[in-house]
Design a protein around this motif. Structure first.
Motif, PDB file in Angstrom:
ATOM      1  N   ARG A 221     -52.128  23.817 -32.545  1.00 23.10           N
ATOM      2  CA  ARG A 221     -52.924  22.923 -31.682  1.00 23.10           C
ATOM      3  C   ARG A 221     -53.739  21.950 -32.522  1.00 23.10           C
ATOM      4  O   ARG A 221     -53.810  20.754 -32.208  1.00 23.10           O
ATOM      5  CB  ARG A 221     -53.843  23.777 -30.803  1.00 23.10           C
ATOM      6  N   GLU A 222     -54.348  22.476 -33.606  1.00 22.09           N
ATOM      7  CA  GLU A 222     -55.098  21.574 -34.485  1.00 22.09           C
ATOM      8  C   GLU A 222     -54.184  20.521 -35.087  1.00 22.09           C
ATOM      9  O   GLU A 222     -54.552  19.343 -35.195  1.00 22.09           O
ATOM     10  CB  GLU A 222     -55.766  22.393 -35.588  1.00 22.09           C
ATOM     11  N   ALA A 223     -52.964  20.951 -35.491  1.00 21.84           N
ATOM     12  CA  ALA A 223     -52.024  19.982 -36.066  1.00 21.84           C
ATOM     13  C   ALA A 223     -51.592  18.949 -35.028  1.00 21.84           C
ATOM     14  O   ALA A 223     -51.443  17.757 -35.349  1.00 21.84           O
ATOM     15  CB  ALA A 223     -50.794  20.716 -36.606  1.00 21.84           C
ATOM     16  N   GLU A 224     -51.426  19.391 -33.751  1.00 21.21           N
ATOM     17  CA  GLU A 224     -51.068  18.443 -32.694  1.00 21.21           C
ATOM     18  C   GLU A 224     -52.188  17.436 -32.486  1.00 21.21           C
ATOM     19  O   GLU A 224     -51.948  16.233 -32.304  1.00 21.21           O
ATOM     20  CB  GLU A 224     -50.772  19.201 -31.400  1.00 21.21           C
TER      21      GLU A 224
ATOM     22  N   SER B 195     -46.294   2.663 -44.602  1.00 23.96           N
ATOM     23  CA  SER B 195     -45.202   3.079 -43.709  1.00 23.96           C
ATOM     24  C   SER B 195     -44.554   4.367 -44.206  1.00 23.96           C
ATOM     25  O   SER B 195     -44.278   5.280 -43.436  1.00 23.96           O
ATOM     26  CB  SER B 195     -44.159   1.960 -43.622  1.00 23.96           C
ATOM     27  N   ARG B 196     -44.327   4.447 -45.531  1.00 18.47           N
ATOM     28  CA  ARG B 196     -43.765   5.683 -46.071  1.00 18.47           C
ATOM     29  C   ARG B 196     -44.727   6.849 -45.921  1.00 18.47           C
ATOM     30  O   ARG B 196     -44.319   7.984 -45.680  1.00 18.47           O
ATOM     31  CB  ARG B 196     -43.396   5.488 -47.542  1.00 18.47           C
ATOM     32  N   SER B 197     -46.021   6.519 -46.076  1.00 15.21           N
ATOM     33  CA  SER B 197     -47.021   7.577 -45.865  1.00 15.21           C
ATOM     34  C   SER B 197     -46.957   8.083 -44.437  1.00 15.21           C
ATOM     35  O   SER B 197     -47.108   9.288 -44.182  1.00 15.21           O
ATOM     36  CB  SER B 197     -48.420   7.042 -46.174  1.00 15.21           C
ATOM     37  N   LEU B 198     -46.730   7.129 -43.500  1.00 15.71           N
ATOM     38  CA  LEU B 198     -46.592   7.547 -42.105  1.00 15.71           C
ATOM     39  C   LEU B 198     -45.375   8.461 -41.929  1.00 15.71           C
ATOM     40  O   LEU B 198     -45.448   9.482 -41.246  1.00 15.71           O
ATOM     41  CB  LEU B 198     -46.450   6.300 -41.204  1.00 15.71           C
ATOM     42  N   GLN B 199     -44.270   8.090 -42.564  1.00 18.10           N
ATOM     43  CA  GLN B 199     -43.077   8.950 -42.479  1.00 18.10           C
ATOM     44  C   GLN B 199     -43.347  10.312 -43.110  1.00 18.10           C
ATOM     45  O   GLN B 199     -42.940  11.341 -42.586  1.00 18.10           O
ATOM     46  CB  GLN B 199     -41.893   8.274 -43.188  1.00 18.10           C
ATOM     47  N   ARG B 200     -44.002  10.313 -44.279  1.00 18.41           N
ATOM     48  CA  ARG B 200     -44.330  11.590 -44.897  1.00 18.41           C
ATOM     49  C   ARG B 200     -45.246  12.418 -44.022  1.00 18.41           C
ATOM     50  O   ARG B 200     -45.131  13.639 -43.950  1.00 18.41           O
ATOM     51  CB  ARG B 200     -44.970  11.356 -46.263  1.00 18.41           C
ATOM     52  N   ALA B 201     -46.166  11.712 -43.351  1.00 11.84           N
ATOM     53  CA  ALA B 201     -47.052  12.453 -42.447  1.00 11.84           C
ATOM     54  C   ALA B 201     -46.256  13.097 -41.313  1.00 11.84           C
ATOM     55  O   ALA B 201     -46.528  14.234 -40.916  1.00 11.84           O
ATOM     56  CB  ALA B 201     -48.116  11.502 -41.878  1.00 11.84           C
TER      57      ALA B 201
ATOM     58  N   GLN C 132     -43.074  13.956 -41.523  1.00 11.61           N
ATOM     59  CA  GLN C 132     -42.360  15.088 -42.129  1.00 11.61           C
ATOM     60  C   GLN C 132     -43.289  16.268 -42.343  1.00 11.61           C
ATOM     61  O   GLN C 132     -42.915  17.417 -42.131  1.00 11.61           O
ATOM     62  CB  GLN C 132     -41.740  14.665 -43.467  1.00 11.61           C
ATOM     63  N   GLN C 133     -44.499  15.956 -42.788  1.00 15.35           N
ATOM     64  CA  GLN C 133     -45.467  17.043 -42.962  1.00 15.35           C
ATOM     65  C   GLN C 133     -45.791  17.702 -41.640  1.00 15.35           C
ATOM     66  O   GLN C 133     -46.034  18.910 -41.583  1.00 15.35           O
ATOM     67  CB  GLN C 133     -46.739  16.496 -43.616  1.00 15.35           C
ATOM     68  N   LEU C 134     -45.808  16.898 -40.580  1.00 12.02           N
ATOM     69  CA  LEU C 134     -46.048  17.492 -39.270  1.00 12.02           C
ATOM     70  C   LEU C 134     -44.921  18.450 -38.889  1.00 12.02           C
ATOM     71  O   LEU C 134     -45.168  19.524 -38.329  1.00 12.02           O
ATOM     72  CB  LEU C 134     -46.170  16.367 -38.215  1.00 12.02           C
ATOM     73  N   GLU C 135     -43.660  18.080 -39.198  1.00  6.12           N
ATOM     74  CA  GLU C 135     -42.545  18.983 -38.929  1.00  6.12           C
ATOM     75  C   GLU C 135     -42.642  20.241 -39.801  1.00  6.12           C
ATOM     76  O   GLU C 135     -42.318  21.332 -39.370  1.00  6.12           O
ATOM     77  CB  GLU C 135     -41.222  18.279 -39.223  1.00  6.12           C
ATOM     78  N   GLU C 136     -43.091  20.032 -41.059  1.00  4.83           N
ATOM     79  CA  GLU C 136     -43.261  21.197 -41.923  1.00  4.83           C
ATOM     80  C   GLU C 136     -44.367  22.116 -41.428  1.00  4.83           C
ATOM     81  O   GLU C 136     -44.312  23.326 -41.625  1.00  4.83           O
ATOM     82  CB  GLU C 136     -43.568  20.758 -43.349  1.00  4.83           C
TER      83      GLU C 136
ATOM     84  N   GLU D 172     -53.329  22.727 -45.344  1.00  2.00           N
ATOM     85  CA  GLU D 172     -53.306  21.935 -46.586  1.00  2.00           C
ATOM     86  C   GLU D 172     -52.580  20.601 -46.378  1.00  2.00           C
ATOM     87  O   GLU D 172     -53.040  19.560 -46.852  1.00  2.00           O
ATOM     88  CB  GLU D 172     -52.593  22.732 -47.668  1.00  2.00           C
ATOM     89  N   ASP D 173     -51.453  20.636 -45.633  1.00  2.00           N
ATOM     90  CA  ASP D 173     -50.710  19.378 -45.391  1.00  2.00           C
ATOM     91  C   ASP D 173     -51.537  18.402 -44.551  1.00  2.00           C
ATOM     92  O   ASP D 173     -51.526  17.180 -44.766  1.00  2.00           O
ATOM     93  CB  ASP D 173     -49.398  19.695 -44.695  1.00  2.00           C
ATOM     94  N   VAL D 174     -52.263  18.943 -43.545  1.00  2.00           N
ATOM     95  CA  VAL D 174     -53.074  18.061 -42.687  1.00  2.00           C
ATOM     96  C   VAL D 174     -54.192  17.419 -43.496  1.00  2.00           C
ATOM     97  O   VAL D 174     -54.479  16.223 -43.364  1.00  2.00           O
ATOM     98  CB  VAL D 174     -53.627  18.864 -41.490  1.00  2.00           C
ATOM     99  N   GLU D 175     -54.839  18.235 -44.363  1.00  2.00           N
ATOM    100  CA  GLU D 175     -55.916  17.675 -45.191  1.00  2.00           C
ATOM    101  C   GLU D 175     -55.365  16.609 -46.143  1.00  2.00           C
ATOM    102  O   GLU D 175     -56.001  15.569 -46.342  1.00  2.00           O
ATOM    103  CB  GLU D 175     -56.555  18.805 -45.982  1.00  2.00           C
ATOM    104  N   ALA D 176     -54.160  16.886 -46.723  1.00  2.00           N
ATOM    105  CA  ALA D 176     -53.566  15.865 -47.612  1.00  2.00           C
ATOM    106  C   ALA D 176     -53.255  14.592 -46.840  1.00  2.00           C
ATOM    107  O   ALA D 176     -53.503  13.475 -47.317  1.00  2.00           O
ATOM    108  CB  ALA D 176     -52.303  16.415 -48.248  1.00  2.00           C
ATOM    109  N   ALA D 177     -52.719  14.745 -45.615  1.00  2.00           N
ATOM    110  CA  ALA D 177     -52.424  13.553 -44.803  1.00  2.00           C
ATOM    111  C   ALA D 177     -53.707  12.803 -44.449  1.00  2.00           C
ATOM    112  O   ALA D 177     -53.749  11.564 -44.439  1.00  2.00           O
ATOM    113  CB  ALA D 177     -51.684  13.972 -43.542  1.00  2.00           C
ATOM    114  N   GLN D 178     -54.779  13.559 -44.130  1.00  2.00           N
ATOM    115  CA  GLN D 178     -56.049  12.887 -43.790  1.00  2.00           C
ATOM    116  C   GLN D 178     -56.603  12.140 -44.992  1.00  2.00           C
ATOM    117  O   GLN D 178     -57.141  11.032 -44.851  1.00  2.00           O
ATOM    118  CB  GLN D 178     -57.037  13.944 -43.297  1.00  2.00           C
ATOM    119  N   ARG D 179     -56.502  12.774 -46.191  1.00  2.00           N
ATOM    120  CA  ARG D 179     -56.984  12.053 -47.396  1.00  2.00           C
ATOM    121  C   ARG D 179     -56.192  10.773 -47.618  1.00  2.00           C
ATOM    122  O   ARG D 179     -56.747   9.722 -47.935  1.00  2.00           O
ATOM    123  CB  ARG D 179     -56.845  12.977 -48.603  1.00  2.00           C
ATOM    124  N   LYS D 180     -54.870  10.877 -47.444  1.00  2.00           N
ATOM    125  CA  LYS D 180     -54.060   9.665 -47.631  1.00  2.00           C
ATOM    126  C   LYS D 180     -54.408   8.603 -46.588  1.00  2.00           C
ATOM    127  O   LYS D 180     -54.451   7.402 -46.877  1.00  2.00           O
ATOM    128  CB  LYS D 180     -52.574  10.032 -47.550  1.00  2.00           C
ATOM    129  N   LEU D 181     -54.639   9.042 -45.351  1.00  2.00           N
ATOM    130  CA  LEU D 181     -54.997   8.069 -44.308  1.00  2.00           C
ATOM    131  C   LEU D 181     -56.352   7.422 -44.594  1.00  2.00           C
ATOM    132  O   LEU D 181     -56.541   6.216 -44.367  1.00  2.00           O
ATOM    133  CB  LEU D 181     -55.005   8.762 -42.944  1.00  2.00           C
TER     134      LEU D 181
END
Length: 643
Positions: A414-417, A515-521, A523-527, A537-546
């Motif tokens: 739910r948090e990831a969603e 755009s690639r960061s968005l795609q990676r995000a 993919q990270q969401l699927e992971e 950890e993936d969500v925090e990495a995506a938030q830092r990148k954003l």
């Protein structure tokens, strides 16, 4: 081979009779005495005949000495005597060359003197001749194993034969009880010895009060049937061959011939009818006052006979047919064949009994194995029940852990969603911002196109001014100096333009990176869905990148806003001394006044072209370029922050 076995049985009794110490060994002096030629009667003297004489083979007096030369003093065992017996006696025996009864009498005389004890009071049922015949019958029916015994089945068979000859019948249970008593008295279970068998007859336990003469006749009849192969005997009427008269004769039927005598004492033999596979017997009708007639047809002639009654005729015809059948099958004795069949039946019964015992033993072993396996199965079932209890406890614990982990993963999901939704919203905003930036860049490109057109107009105006500049010699050097400075400024402006283009490319690359960061995000969401343990950890990495991308976008927005101010044609921006240190604005004012004077002076020169006009035009054509470059330079003074 069968004859040798029968001879060996009788010789075994003679050899054991000479074994006084019962050690299985006999001295050579006794063997010499046994084998020495001392002619005498068969009954009165024990050693009157030897084996050579009885068997009608040449006597070799030195053969025994030669055979046992190395052991002159010691005794000779049965094993040591057997090679001599086989080589010098049995190998030379020819069937039909001797009388088997005489040979048996010799061996019986030797063994009976030592082993057979008749009642001295005359109360024994057996005479010496009857005992001899029973001894011969015993040897005939005994097994081919030493010491010789007769199995209970053969004892029962022989007893039934003797009793049936005396017209006596005995029950099977009574015979079995009698044989069991004899075996128990002798402490043996395999069978009876010949002396136990003779004692059974002498005791009279199985005779039921029958007289001695009747027993002797019965034993003689059985002896003739089994030993002498007499299939049937009795009086018959026979028709002569020449005179064709009928005469009563005593007939004896053997497998090879049908002999007839003058009387039943068989002392005067009148003739014999040879039987072979080509003979046959036929029943004839009554004629010439004779009834119950039958005939025997041979290859040479036909013999007509008459029985006393129909039953006798039937028995005689059946017996003769049996003899003919034995000749056709190549057999010499009916009872040898029957004995072999009974032995095979006993062996089959023994094999079946052994197989049955083996089967019972195997079943017992299987039962024990089954019980053992049942015990093992009970132990395994108990262990299985304990394992099931432990497994259930483990399953409950695992299920609780699984529910807790599933709840935690659902919370993380739910948090990831939610993070994904916020990221999507931010991405939408970034897309809109990027669209606006692309629109602004397009407007800037159009503005640059208009500036180039204005520059071309300015260049044309300056070309007009070049004619006037020819007259300004004195001002030319100052202008050249100024042009050098302007050229430097132009180079700097070009560098600034190149830098602006590079920054533009970097901005495009940054947008592609976003755009690639968005795609990676994504993919990270699927992971996150597949591996819920690494979702945080993936969500925090995506938030830092954003956040970093947002900071970069904000920075570039500020830079783009600086570039967004439109420049109208003809506008002149004041250049501060901090941007262009060598540029002086009052010079342009002086230039305007000098242009007017040069215009008037140029009209007087009739528009004479100057050789340096093209070069001057090219030099003056870039006057506006530093101004545009100065604007770009001011916009790019502050470098973008590092990522």
């Amino acid at each position: 081979m069968a004859l040798r076995k029968e001879l060996l049985k009788s010789i075994w009794y003679a050899f054991t009779a000479l074994d006084v110490e019962k050690s299985g060994k006999v001295s050579k002096s006794q063997l010499k005495l046994m084998l020495s030629p001392l002619p005498s009667t068969l009954v009165t003297q024990v050693l009157s005949h030897n084996l050579y004489t009885v068997l009608h083979i040449p006597h070799d007096p030195v053969a025994l000495e030669e055979h046992f030369r190395d052991d002159d003093d010691g005794p000779v065992s049965s094993q040591g005597y057997m090679p001599y017996l086989n080589k010098y006696i049995l190998d030379k025996v020819e069937e039909g060359a001797f009388v088997k009864e005489h040979f048996d009498e010799l061996c019986w005389t030797l063994t009976a003197k030592k082993n057979y004890r008749a009642d001295s009071n005359g109360n024994s049922m057996l005479s010496n001749q009857d005992a001899f015949r029973l001894w011969c019958l015993f040897n005939f029916l005994s097994e081919d194993k030493y010491p010789l015994i007769m199995v209970p089945d053969e004892v029962e068979y022989l007893l039934k034969k003797v009793l049936s000859s005396m017209s006596l019948e005995v029950g099977l249970g009574e015979l079995e009880e009698l044989l069991a008593q004899e075996a128990q008295a002798a402490q043996t279970t395999g069978g009876l010895s010949v002396w136990q068998f003779l004692e059974l007859f002498n005791s009279g336990r199985c005779l039921r009060g029958v007289g001695r003469d009747t027993l002797s006749m019965a034993i003689h009849e059985v002896y003739q049937e089994l030993i002498q192969d007499v299939l049937k005997q009795g009086y018959l009427w026979k028709r002569g061959h020449l005179r064709r008269n009928w005469a009563e004769r005593w007939f004896q039927l053997q497998p090879s011939c049908l002999c007839y005598f003058g009387s039943e004492e068989c002392k005067e033999k009148r003739g014999s009818i040879p039987l072979d596979a080509h003979c046959c017997v036929e029943v004839l009708p009554d004629r010439e006052g004779k009834r119950c007639m039958f005939c025997v047809k041979t290859a040479s002639r036909t013999y007509e006979m008459s029985a006393s009654d129909t039953r006798q005729r039937q028995e005689w015809t059946a017996a003769i047919q049996t003899a003919i059948r034995l000749q056709a099958e190549g057999k010499t004795s009916l009872h040898k064949d029957l004995k072999q069949k009974r032995r095979e039946q006993r062996e089959q019964r023994e094999r079946r009994r052994a197989a049955k015992e083996e089967e019972l033993l195997r079943l017992q072993q299987l039962q024990e194995e089954k019980e053992r396996k049942l015990q093992e199965l009970e132990l395994l079932q108990e262990a299985q029940r304990q394992a099931e209890r432990l497994l259930q406890e483990e399953e409950e614990r695992r299920r609780s852990q699984h529910r807790e982990l599933q709840q935690a993963l659902e919370d993380q999901l739910r948090e990831a969603e939610q993070a994904r939704a916020s990221m999507q919203a931010e991405m939408e905003l970034k897309k809109e911002e990027a669209a606006r930036q692309r629109q602004r860049i397009k407007e800037l490109e159009e503005m640059q196109q208009r500036l180039q057109e204005a520059l071309q107009l300015e260049v044309k105006a300056r070309r007009d001014e070049e004619a006037v500049r020819l007259a300004q010699t004195r001002l030319l050097e100052e202008e050249e100096e100024k042009l050098k400075q302007l050229m430097q400024l132009k180079e700097e402006q070009e560098r600034y333009i190149e830098r602006a283009q590079q920054e533009k490319q970097e901005l495009q690359q940054e947008m592609a990176l976003q755009s690639r960061s968005l795609q990676r995000a994504q993919q990270q969401l699927e992971e996150v869905r597949q591996n819920r343990q690494r979702a945080d950890e993936d969500v925090e990495a995506a938030q830092r990148k954003l956040r970093q991308a947002s900071t970069n976008v904000k920075h570039w927005n500020v830079q783009m806003n600086r570039l967004m101010h439109p420049i109208e044609p003809g506008d002149k921006r004041p250049v501060t001394s901090s941007s262009f240190t060598g540029f002086q604005p009052p010079l342009l004012a002086r230039r305007d006044s000098s242009l007017k004077r040069l215009t008037r002076w140029g009209s007087q020169r009739n528009r004479t072209p100057s050789p340096n006009s093209s070069e001057q035009k090219s030099l003056n054509g870039g006057d506006e370029t530093p101004v545009l470059a100065s604007n770009c330079q001011e916009d790019h003074l502050d470098p973008p922050p590092e990522n």
